[in-house]
Design an enzyme around this catalytic site. Structure first.
Site, PDB file in Angstrom:
ATOM      1  N   HIS A  35       0.839  -1.198   0.000  1.00 50.60           N
ATOM      2  CA  HIS A  35       0.000   0.000   0.000  1.00 50.60           C
ATOM      3  C   HIS A  35       0.875   1.249   0.000  1.00 50.60           C
ATOM      4  CE1 HIS A  35      -2.430  -3.281   1.601  1.00 50.60           C
ATOM      5  NE2 HIS A  35      -3.499  -2.620   1.208  1.00 50.60           N
ATOM      6  N   HIS A 269      -3.934   3.590  -3.419  1.00 49.33           N
ATOM      7  CA  HIS A 269      -4.135   3.013  -2.087  1.00 49.33           C
ATOM      8  C   HIS A 269      -3.431   1.663  -1.928  1.00 49.33           C
ATOM      9  CE1 HIS A 269      -6.141   1.661   1.611  1.00 49.33           C
ATOM     10  NE2 HIS A 269      -6.327   0.513   0.982  1.00 49.33           N
ATOM     11  N   GLU A 408     -19.716  -5.188  23.249  1.00 50.87           N
ATOM     12  CA  GLU A 408     -18.984  -6.460  23.252  1.00 50.87           C
ATOM     13  C   GLU A 408     -17.732  -6.429  22.386  1.00 50.87           C
ATOM     14  OE1 GLU A 408     -23.066  -7.769  24.601  1.00 50.87           O
ATOM     15  OE2 GLU A 408     -22.325  -6.452  23.010  1.00 50.87           O
ATOM     16  N   HIS A 469     -31.262 -15.352  21.465  1.00 52.44           N
ATOM     17  CA  HIS A 469     -30.391 -15.421  22.634  1.00 52.44           C
ATOM     18  C   HIS A 469     -29.904 -16.839  22.926  1.00 52.44           C
ATOM     19  CE1 HIS A 469     -31.726 -11.368  23.200  1.00 52.44           C
ATOM     20  NE2 HIS A 469     -31.225 -11.256  24.422  1.00 52.44           N
TER      21      HIS A 469
END
Length: 656
Positions: A35, A269, A408, A469
Site C-alpha cells: 500500500h 491506495h 462487546e 439469545h
C-alpha cells in the site's frame, strides 16, 4: 522541510522523511504487493512522532515504561518497518527486502512478536484504535496501583495512527466512547485524514465531522491543516501531551500517494507503483534511483535525535517499594500463569454455575493483581463483579471492575490492550453475543494473549428469550479457532477445574461457557480431571454396553438417562467432556482408556455437531442442535428439540 542544529550536528529532517518514503515504496515494489499511498502520505507524521516524542529504546524494544505506538492502519506496514529500521531496531536492510515474504520479519501487516517495535497485530481496521484504548486503560491501572504520592513508577503515552477506514468501523466508535468516559488523557490518536478510501472518495460514504464526533464523546481535538508541515505536527503532539484529563484526536490533513502521479486518488491506495512513477518520485525527493539505497547520514541523524532525547527520560529511576517491585516484575514477566496450590475454593456453595464461577474468579482476584476486567453491561447476569475491588472510573483508576457498557466488540479489543500491558484481562457477556467479539478474539489467539472470556446463558435452556439469545453455532465457532481453548463445565467442581486450567496457562486465550440454570454438584466430578479435557464421570457397573459423552448441563440429562436405561439392562458409561480439544491432545492410552475403540459412543450437546466428529465418525450417533432455537418455557423448548430426558432416553435406546 526543516534543517536544524542539535548541539554541533546539522540535521536535515526533510531528508529523513523522504528516505522513509523511498524505502517504503522500494519494499512494495520488490514484493509486488502493498500500500504505497499511505506510506507516501504519512511519512512526516511517523518521523515527527519517532524523532520528537516516542519514549523508546530501540536496542531494548520491550522496555516496560516505553511509549506505545499502535499502527491501527496496518496497511502502512512498509512505512513502519522502514521507520523502525532507520530508528535502530533489530531490523536489517535485508529484512526490508523480504517484505511480505514467507517467514520474514516484515509481514504484510504488523504481527506481534514477529517484528521488534511492533506492539500488536493489526490489519483488520478499527482493532488497533480499540486495543489502544485497552493499552491506555492498562497503563492507567498499573500507574494507579504503583503510584504513591509523587513517585510515579509507570508513566507512558499510547499513540495510535488511524485512517478513515478505522473510524468507519463500528468497533472504533464503541472504544472511543468509553475512552472519553474514562478520561484517558495519555491516549493520543493521530488521524491520517486524506479523504480517500479503497473504493474512491470518502464522501461517497463518510461525510460526518469526525472531530465533532470525538468532541461529543469527551475528547480533546486538534487540527493540522498541512500534513507536510513538521512544525505543525510537532506542536499538535506537544499540545496533546499537555492535556491530561481527556484523550486527544489530532486530525492531520494529508495527501494519499504524495508525489505519485496518482496522488490524491484511490488508485494509489493498494496497488504497487509503476517503475516510471517511482523514478519520478525519487527525482522529486532528490534521492538516488537505486532500490534500497540508504544514506548513512540519514540513519545516524535519525538515531542520534531519538537516543539524545530518550536517554534523559530513561535514566529516571523511581523509588520502588518491595511490593511495587513485585507488581512490576509480574507485569513484565512474559509467563502469565497463575497457580495457587493453597487457594481454598472448594467450599463454594451455589447451585448456579455463573454465580459459582464469579466466586472462583473473585477468590483468584483477591490473591493476584494480574486479573483485571469487567462485563459488557452484564455484571448482574454473568455474575463476575468482584466485590470490594472498586470500579475502574475516571476518578478511580485503581478499581478492578470495568463497566464496558453494551460494547462487546470493543470489550474484546480492549481486553487485548489490557493484556498487552502485562495484565490478564477477562470480560463477560452471553454466549450468543460472542459473535460480536470474534474479530478481536481471533487477534488474541494470533497474539497468544491469555485472555479469559466468560460466556453465560450457554444453551437452548434459557427458554423464553428465544432463538436470538439461544446459542447454537457459537460453541462450534469458538472451538474451531486455533490457539483458543473452550471449557464448558457441568458443575461447581468443573468450574473450579476450568479456572485452574485456564489460569495455569502461560499464554493463549480461554473461554468458559456457563449455564444460567441451577445445577447440583454431581457425585463424581473432578476438579483436577478437567485438565485432561474429558474423563469418566459415571462408570459402568458390570459390562460396558456403550458410552454417553456430553458437556455442561447436558451431563445432568445424560446421567438421568443412563440411570433409566440401566433398569432396562443397558450398562452405560458417562464421560464428561468439558474441553474437547484438550482431550484430543492427551496420549493415546488415556484416550483409549476413556473411550475404548470398539465401544459404541453417543455424544449429546445442544449445539452444532461439527466438533464431535473428531470423536464420533458417524453423525447418526451425535445428538445435536443443528437448527435455531425457539421462545418458550425451558421445559417446552427442550422437549421441542428432543433434549428432555424422556426423548433422549428413547433415542439413545434405539441407537444402542
Amino acid at each position: 522541510m526543516k534543517i536544524f542544529k542539535n548541539n554541533d550536528r546539522i540535521i536535515n529532517e526533510g531528508k529523513i522523511v523522504d528516505q522513509l518514503r523511498a524505502l517504503s515504496i522500494d519494499m512494495i515494489h520488490e514484493a509486488k504487493s502493498g500500500h504505497p499511498g499511505i506510506a507516501l502520505g504519512v511519512a512526516p507524521i511517523l518521523y515527527t512522532l519517532f524523532a520528537n516524542h516516542l519514549k523508546i529504546i530501540p536496542k531494548n524494544p520491550d522496555y516496560y515504561n516505553r511509549d506505545r505506538f499502535i499502527l491501527s492502519a496496518g496497511h502502512a506496514s512498509s512505512l513502519l518497518y522502514a521507520t523502525l529500521y532507520l530508528a535502530g531496531f533489530d531490523i536489517s536492510l535485508e529484512d526490508l527486502k523480504k517484505f511480505r515474504q514467507i517467514d520474514s520479519k516484515t509481514p504484510g501487516h504488523p504481527e506481534y512478536k514477529i517484528t521488534p517495535g511492533v506492539e500488536m497485530t493489526t490489519g483488520p481496521l478499527g482493532q488497533g484504535i480499540a486495543t489502544g484504548v485497552g493499552i491506555a486503560i492498562g497503563e492507567a491501572h498499573a500507574e494507579a496501583l504503583l503510584t504513591t504520592g509523587k513517585n510515579k513508577v509507570i508513566d507512558y503515552n499510547t499513540y495510535v495512527l488511524v485512517g478513515d477506514g478505522d473510524l468507519m468501523e463500528g468497533v472504533s466508535y464503541e472504544a472511543i466512547s468509553l475512552a472519553g468516559t474514562l478520561k484517558l488523557g495519555k491516549l493520543i490518536v493521530l488521524y491520517d485524514s486524506n479523504d480517500i478510501s479503497l473504493d474512491g472518495k470518502t464522501a461517497l460514504s463518510f461525510t460526518e465531522s469526525v472531530r465533532e464526533r470525538f468532541e461529543a464523546m469527551g475528547w480533546h481535538t486538534l487540527h493540522v491543516m498541512d500534513g507536510e508541515d513538521l512544525a505543525q505536527i510537532n506542536k499538535a503532539i506537544s499540545d496533546a501531551k499537555n492535556v491530561v484529563d481527556k484523550p486527544t484526536l489530532i486530525e492531520i490533513k494529508t495527501t494519499i500517494g504524495k508525489y505519485s502521479k496518482f496522488q490524491g486518488t484511490n488508485v494509489v491506495h493498494g496497488t504497487p507503483l509503476e517503475e516510471e512513477d517511482i523514478t519520478n518520485i525519487k527525482n522529486a525527493l532528490n534521492i538516488r534511483d537505486i532500490p534500497f539505497t540508504v544514506s548513512t547520514d540519514v540513519i545516524e541523524d535519525f538515531q542520534y535525535i531519538i537516543n539524545e532525547r530518550c536517554k534523559k527520560e530513561i535514566k529516571k529511576k523511581p523509588k520502588l517499594t518491595e511490593e511495587d517491585e513485585e507488581i512490576l516484575n509480574t507485569l513484565i514477566n512474559e509467563n502469565k500463569s497463575i497457580d495457587f496450590s493453597d487457594l481454598d475454593i472448594t467450599n463454594i456453595e451455589s447451585t448456579s454455575l455463573r454465580e459459582a464461577a464469579g466466586k472462583v474468579l473473585a477468590a483468584y482476584c483477591d490473591k493476584n493483581y494480574l486479573l483485571f476486567g469487567g462485563s459488557a453491561d452484564l455484571f448482574s447476569s454473568c455474575k463476575n463483579y468482584i466485590e470490594d475491588k472498586g470500579n475502574f472510573t475516571a476518578t478511580n483508576y485503581v478499581g478492578q471492575n470495568i463497566y464496558f457498557g453494551v460494547r462487546e466488540h470493543a470489550m474484546a479489543s480492549i481486553m487485548n490492550g489490557i493484556t498487552l500491558t502485562g495484565f490478564r484481562a477477562y470480560g463477560s457477556t452471553m454466549l450468543a453475543f460472542s459473535d460480536y467479539m470474534k474479530p478481536a478474539i481471533r487477534l488474541a489467539a494470533m497474539m497468544h494473549l491469555p485472555n479469559i472470556y466468560i460466556f453465560t446463558h450457554d444453551s437452548l435452556s434459557i427458554g423464553e428469550d428465544g432463538a436470538t439469545h439461544q446459542p447454537v453455532e457459537q460453541l462450534s465457532s469458538l472451538r474451531n479457532l486455533p490457539n483458543l481453548e473452550v471449557f464448558r463445565p457441568c458443575d461447581i467442581n468443573e468450574v473450579i477445574g476450568s479456572y485452574k486450567a485456564m489460569l495455569e496457562k502461560e499464554k493463549d486465550p480461554s473461554v468458559i461457557c456457563l449455564s444460567r440454570n441451577n445445577l447440583k454438584t454431581l457425585e463424581n466430578t473432578s476438579i483436577h480431571a478437567v485438565s485432561k479435557g474429558g474423563y469418566i464421570i459415571q462408570k459402568e457397573k458390570n459390562h460396558l454396553d456403550g458410552i454417553l459423552i456430553a458437556s455442561g448441563e447436558e451431563i445432568h440429562l445424560v446421567i438421568e438417562v443412563a440411570k433409566n436405561l440401566f433398569t432396562k439392562g443397558k450398562d452405560l458409561r458417562v464421560v464428561s467432556m468439558p474441553n474437547i480439544e484438550r482431550f484430543l491432545t492427551q496420549d493415546k492410552n488415556y484416550i483409549d482408556e476413556i473411550l475404548p475403540v470398539e465401544t459404541r459412543k453417543i455424544a449429546i450437546e445442544m449445539s452444532l455437531s461439527t466438533n464431535w466428529n473428531k470423536i464420533i465418525f458417524n453423525d447418526k450417533y451425535i445428538i445435536s442442535q443443528n437448527t435455531f432455537g425457539a421462545s418458550g418455557k425451558k421445559e417446552d423448548v427442550l422437549k421441542k428439540f428432543g433434549f428432555d430426558v424422556e426423548t433422549l432416553e428413547k433415542r439413545i435406546e434405539n441407537l444402542l
